[in-house]
Design a protein around this motif. Structure first.
Motif, PDB file in Angstrom:
ATOM      1  N   GLU A   1    -109.642  -0.005  36.522  1.00  0.00           N
ATOM      2  CA  GLU A   1    -108.439  -0.329  37.296  1.00  0.00           C
ATOM      3  C   GLU A   1    -107.646  -1.382  36.527  1.00  0.00           C
ATOM      4  OE1 GLU A   1    -107.387   1.144  39.855  1.00  0.00           O
ATOM      5  OE2 GLU A   1    -109.003   1.726  41.218  1.00  0.00           O
TER       6      GLU A   1
ATOM      7  N   VAL B   1    -114.104   0.507  37.854  1.00  0.00           N
ATOM      8  CA  VAL B   1    -113.725   0.945  39.201  1.00  0.00           C
ATOM      9  C   VAL B   1    -114.860   0.753  40.201  1.00  0.00           C
ATOM     10  CG1 VAL B   1    -112.032   2.615  38.372  1.00  0.00           C
ATOM     11  CG2 VAL B   1    -114.380   3.361  38.770  1.00  0.00           C
TER      12      VAL B   1
ATOM     13  N   LYS C   1    -110.095   7.730  42.681  1.00  0.00           N
ATOM     14  CA  LYS C   1    -109.638   8.263  41.403  1.00  0.00           C
ATOM     15  C   LYS C   1    -110.359   9.579  41.118  1.00  0.00           C
ATOM     16  CE  LYS C   1    -109.243   5.288  37.939  1.00  0.00           C
ATOM     17  NZ  LYS C   1    -107.824   5.010  37.607  1.00  0.00           N
TER      18      LYS C   1
END
Length: 507
Positions: free
Chosen positions: A480, A149, A253
């Motif tokens: 991701e 990420v 997130k």
């Protein structure tokens, strides 16, 4: 500024020790003696750490390494947690007052095992896989990639800084991310040592950064920072809600592991000696300062008095004292503020008509006049609407409630805003497991407590959290998912866009 009579510790940013203009005092919970000082970070330090992490991530010095390369370095770090165990244990005990047996078995012993598990995941995780698809309307190759990420913020509590930090740092590094760790001001030392160990074993500068600072300032900045892609937090539900709010500004997130009020149900066929010991372990380990502690005990009404008598007698056997002594079972609580908070809950229960079956105050003895101590406490004559039964006390306090039917026991157990842990005690494990299936909790134990394995997910239902830590899917939270579609059609007339575009009039 820091005192010259004790050791002063600094933050670790971009591979360098970074000081600040002010400092925290770290005091031993058992004696209130000054252990050391720690640089008190600011928002500017958090920004510097994030910038360092971002630069390292974009450069590819870590994210560009192969999974096998990351695995090798991480396994060296895990090994160092073992070889440097005594230093890690001393760091934990001096800050949070854990007993030496508990620190060796849980705080540090588990941390090395769990970090090694994340290292292995770095090598075995399926970062890329091809999905078979129908050749209609066109032939294509479809790949699912799991990509890091970016910059991950890890906000770690005081009770288990090393192991709970590992649960965030380990998967972040395994997936190829850079991390900024925000330590609690009361317990920074074990994670600070881990940061230095990681750098020594080959994690490049800027990939693992550590900052300190007040939560409402530094923690809030990390949660809202536009260049932080993921935030993982362990702490109270109230702060978790604020982390969610701050993170929503950039839709990052979030993983949250929050409060709990674990119900422990003794069934009418349980081995009472075994169950009583297990219940005390579930509630009193680390003086009850664990989010997944079993702090509500539900017992059959007809066995109530017998079970309480057994609990009181067994608690009297506990050795409360110096956490450095191997014979000690229970140490202090973390701070004077926490001690007074626990005492206020006990006094409130007494005022509402509850009975203090044992404990209920500071242990007797001169050695307990310094530091922050609470005697192991059992409270009866409680109803599930009392604050002592509904709110997270975070101390060595067990609330005992009665039930008249199994349905009532399940209803009481589930009547809470939390859902982190639960347990059932019975000679009939099939029956107990069936009860466990009815309990709304992320982890339900049968005939044990605190059984945490890195291969199994940990997290809560309801207001006990969001997402899961550890487990087979731990890296999912730090990656991701990308769908990469490669179309193999070469004939313009057969391409899907021919459905919209007419055949060209001019070749």
């Amino acid at each position: 500024m820091a005192s010259t009579s004790v050791r002063h510790h600094t933050m670790f940013i971009g591979g360098e020790d970074v000081d600040s203009g002010s400092a925290y005092e770290i005091r031993h919970p058992a004696t209130d003696e000054l252990v050391c000082t720690m640089a008190k970070g600011t928002v500017a330090d958090a920004d510097r750490a994030v910038a360092s992490a971002r630069e390292a991530f974009e450069s590819g010095v870590w994210s560009g390494k192969s999974p096998a390369e990351r695995q090798e370095i991480m396994q060296r770090i895990a090994a160092r947690i073992g070889t440097d165990q005594d230093e890690f244990i001393a760091a934990e005990i001096s800050c949070n007052g854990a007993t030496v047996r508990q620190a060796a078995g849980f705080h540090v012993g588990m941390a090395g095992v769990h970090f090694d598990y994340f290292a292995q995941l770095a090598g075995s995780y399926e970062f890329e896989r091809t999905i078979e698809t129908d050749p209609v309307p066109t032939a294509s190759t479809n790949t699912i990639r799991r990509e890091p990420v970016g910059v991950c913020a890890a906000i770690v509590p005081w009770n288990f800084p090393l192991i709970l930090g590992t649960w965030k740092i380990g998967p972040a590094l395994a997936a190829g991310n850079s991390v900024v760790v925000k330590v609690d001001e009361k317990t920074p030392l074990s994670l600070l040592k881990l940061a230095h160990v990681a750098h020594e074993e080959g994690v490049p500068a800027g990939v693992f950064n550590l900052v300190s600072g007040d939560g409402p300032e530094v923690g809030a900045r990390l949660a809202s920072h536009p260049d932080v892609d993921k935030v993982a937090f362990t702490g109270s539900t109230a702060v978790g809600r604020e982390i969610m709010r701050l993170a929503s500004g950039t839709v990052k997130k979030v993983t949250l592991e929050l409060g709990g009020k674990g119900p422990s149900i003794i069934l009418d066929d349980a081995d009472l000696d075994f169950a009583v010991d297990g219940v005390i372990f579930g509630c009193m380990l680390f003086s009850g300062q664990m989010c997944e502690s079993g702090t509500r005990l539900l017992v059959p009404a007809e066995l109530h008095d017998d079970i309480v008598a057994r609990l009181v007698a067994r608690v009297a056997d506990l050795n409360v004292g110096d956490p450095n002594e191997l014979a000690t079972d229970l140490g202090p609580v973390i701070s004077r503020r926490q001690r007074d908070r626990i005492l206020a809950y006990i006094d409130g229960a007494r005022a509402e008509g509850a009975t203090i079956a044992c404990g209920g105050g500071i242990p007797e003895g001169e050695e307990f006049q310094r530091g922050h101590w609470i005697a192991p406490t059992i409270i009866t004559d409680i109803t599930n609407d009392m604050p002592i039964a509904r709110e997270e006390v975070f101390g060595p306090v067990l609330s005992v409630l009665s039930y008249s039917s199994l349905d009532e026991a399940v209803a009481i157990a589930n009547d809470t805003e939390y859902g982190l842990s639960a347990g059932v005690w019975s000679r009939d494990t099939d029956r107990a497991a069936e009860v466990g299936r009815r309990l709304r909790a992320g982890t339900t134990w049968v005939n044990t407590w605190h059984a945490v394995d890195p291969r199994l997910p940990f997290g809560g239902y309801k207001q006990s959290g969001l997402g899961r830590e550890i487990g087979l899917g731990a890296l999912d939270e730090y990656t991701e998912a990308k769908h990469l579609h490669v179309d193999h059609t070469t004939d313009l007339g057969l391409a899907t866009f021919a459905l919209v575009l007419s055949t060209p009039r001019h070749g």
